[in-house]
Motif scaffolding. Structure first.
Motif, PDB file in Angstrom:
ATOM      1  N   LEU A  23     -45.792  33.389 -90.269  1.00  0.00           N
ATOM      2  CA  LEU A  23     -46.632  34.215 -89.400  1.00  0.00           C
ATOM      3  C   LEU A  23     -46.369  33.886 -87.936  1.00  0.00           C
ATOM      4  CD1 LEU A  23     -48.835  36.333 -88.998  1.00  0.00           C
ATOM      5  CD2 LEU A  23     -50.520  34.482 -89.218  1.00  0.00           C
ATOM      6  N   SER A  24     -46.329  32.604 -87.584  1.00  0.00           N
ATOM      7  CA  SER A  24     -46.090  32.206 -86.186  1.00  0.00           C
ATOM      8  C   SER A  24     -44.778  32.774 -85.668  1.00  0.00           C
ATOM      9  CB  SER A  24     -46.063  30.688 -86.056  1.00  0.00           C
ATOM     10  OG  SER A  24     -47.279  30.124 -86.426  1.00  0.00           O
ATOM     11  N   ALA A 143     -56.265  34.545 -90.744  1.00  0.00           N
ATOM     12  CA  ALA A 143     -55.202  35.481 -91.119  1.00  0.00           C
ATOM     13  C   ALA A 143     -54.953  35.259 -92.602  1.00  0.00           C
ATOM     14  CB  ALA A 143     -53.936  35.215 -90.299  1.00  0.00           C
ATOM     15  N   THR A 144     -55.149  36.300 -93.396  1.00  0.00           N
ATOM     16  CA  THR A 144     -55.116  36.137 -94.842  1.00  0.00           C
ATOM     17  C   THR A 144     -54.552  37.378 -95.523  1.00  0.00           C
ATOM     18  OG1 THR A 144     -56.485  35.546 -96.765  1.00  0.00           O
ATOM     19  CG2 THR A 144     -57.520  36.908 -95.059  1.00  0.00           C
ATOM     20  N   ASP A 145     -54.179  37.219 -96.785  1.00  0.00           N
ATOM     21  CA  ASP A 145     -53.697  38.352 -97.569  1.00  0.00           C
ATOM     22  C   ASP A 145     -54.632  38.673 -98.734  1.00  0.00           C
ATOM     23  OD1 ASP A 145     -53.146  36.203 -99.208  1.00  0.00           O
ATOM     24  OD2 ASP A 145     -51.063  36.740 -99.591  1.00  0.00           O
ATOM     25  N   PHE A 146     -55.874  38.152 -98.668  1.00  0.00           N
ATOM     26  CA  PHE A 146     -56.842  38.466 -99.714  1.00  0.00           C
ATOM     27  C   PHE A 146     -58.250  38.352 -99.149  1.00  0.00           C
ATOM     28  CE2 PHE A 146     -56.466  33.949 -99.789  1.00  0.00           C
ATOM     29  CZ  PHE A 146     -57.597  33.409-100.360  1.00  0.00           C
ATOM     30  N   SER A 158     -54.845  40.515 -90.900  1.00  0.00           N
ATOM     31  CA  SER A 158     -53.917  40.612 -92.018  1.00  0.00           C
ATOM     32  C   SER A 158     -52.742  39.668 -91.789  1.00  0.00           C
ATOM     33  CB  SER A 158     -53.395  42.036 -92.185  1.00  0.00           C
ATOM     34  OG  SER A 158     -52.350  42.053 -93.145  1.00  0.00           O
ATOM     35  N   LEU A 159     -52.488  38.830 -92.758  1.00  0.00           N
ATOM     36  CA  LEU A 159     -51.353  37.918 -92.724  1.00  0.00           C
ATOM     37  C   LEU A 159     -50.038  38.691 -92.630  1.00  0.00           C
ATOM     38  CD1 LEU A 159     -50.578  34.906 -93.042  1.00  0.00           C
ATOM     39  CD2 LEU A 159     -50.584  35.270 -95.496  1.00  0.00           C
ATOM     40  N   ASN A 160     -50.052  39.930 -93.091  1.00  0.00           N
ATOM     41  CA  ASN A 160     -48.844  40.753 -93.122  1.00  0.00           C
ATOM     42  C   ASN A 160     -48.735  41.718 -91.945  1.00  0.00           C
ATOM     43  OD1 ASN A 160     -48.027  39.619 -95.649  1.00  0.00           O
ATOM     44  ND2 ASN A 160     -49.659  40.821 -96.586  1.00  0.00           N
ATOM     45  N   ASP A 161     -49.542  41.504 -90.902  1.00  0.00           N
ATOM     46  CA  ASP A 161     -49.512  42.389 -89.732  1.00  0.00           C
ATOM     47  C   ASP A 161     -49.407  41.558 -88.453  1.00  0.00           C
ATOM     48  OD1 ASP A 161     -49.756  44.381 -87.846  1.00  0.00           O
ATOM     49  OD2 ASP A 161     -51.632  45.205 -88.657  1.00  0.00           O
ATOM     50  N   PRO A 162     -48.193  41.054 -88.148  1.00  0.00           N
ATOM     51  CA  PRO A 162     -48.040  40.214 -86.969  1.00  0.00           C
ATOM     52  C   PRO A 162     -48.369  40.933 -85.658  1.00  0.00           C
ATOM     53  CG  PRO A 162     -45.896  40.680 -87.966  1.00  0.00           C
ATOM     54  CD  PRO A 162     -46.944  41.205 -88.893  1.00  0.00           C
ATOM     55  N   GLN A 163     -48.236  42.271 -85.633  1.00  0.00           N
ATOM     56  CA  GLN A 163     -48.601  43.016 -84.429  1.00  0.00           C
ATOM     57  C   GLN A 163     -50.101  42.895 -84.162  1.00  0.00           C
ATOM     58  OE1 GLN A 163     -46.768  44.426 -86.967  1.00  0.00           O
ATOM     59  NE2 GLN A 163     -44.764  44.525 -85.987  1.00  0.00           N
ATOM     60  N   ALA A 164     -50.911  42.994 -85.217  1.00  0.00           N
ATOM     61  CA  ALA A 164     -52.363  42.868 -85.054  1.00  0.00           C
ATOM     62  C   ALA A 164     -52.736  41.443 -84.637  1.00  0.00           C
ATOM     63  CB  ALA A 164     -53.081  43.252 -86.346  1.00  0.00           C
TER      64      ALA A 164
END
Length: 182
Positions: A23-24, A143-146, A158-164
């Protein structure tokens, strides 16, 4: 960055395997894409040696140099021995230069910068770090995916949205600027 201003520091904390580095890295690339100058600081809990036996810099260290500086046409690096223990996060931040933002991985027990706890479903067999106590300060977001209980009252990213996540960091930074904390 304006001369004399401190860079804005924000940390990523979480258990091993939670996705902090991934993520970083993605957030850093997004911030750079937006024109930000970004430095990264990582805390390692195991011995890491960037030098290789037999190389010139290694030989200088082995001979007793307390600091070795290496310069190439592309980059430079400083390796400092720390016989009295690890340096503080504040000292490391001061070495980061004229950056806009410093992304810090780890240092959950040190420093007063805001932190984002990273949680991944596959690595969520342990309770959140904030529940275990001992953090320097509680996370400002997760930041998580669940969907996991225990983070009421703080933003869920969202762990899967680095823009956010980058948007959130820039909002934190602008709030700190508005309050005169930078």
């Amino acid at each position: 960055m304006t001369q004399g201003k401190k860079p804005f520091a924000v940390g990523f904390i979480g258990r091993s395997g939670s996705g902090k580095t991934t993520l970083s890295e993605k957030v850093l690339a997004e911030l750079v894409r937006r024109g930000r100058r970004v430095a990264a600081i990582k805390d390692a809990h195991h011995g890491v040696d960037l030098d290789r036996p037999g190389k010139d810099t290694w030989r200088y260290r082995e001979a007793g140099a307390s600091r070795v500086i290496l310069r190439t046409a592309e980059r430079w690096a400083v390796m400092s021995e720390t016989p009295d223990g690890p340096v503080s996060i504040e000292e490391l931040i001061s070495l980061a230069g004229e950056e806009d933002i410093i992304l810090i991985e780890g240092f959950k027990h040190e420093g007063s910068f805001p932190r984002i706890e990273v949680r991944r479903r596959e690595a969520a067999n342990e309770p959140p770090l904030a529940e275990r106590g001992g953090l320097q300060n509680p996370p400002v977001a997760v930041a998580t995916d669940f969907d996991e209980p225990g983070f009421e009252g703080i933003p869920r990213l969202s762990l899967n949205d680095p823009q956010a996540v980058a948007d959130f960091i820039e909002e934190l930074m602008s709030g700190a600027l508005a309050k005169g904390k930078l």
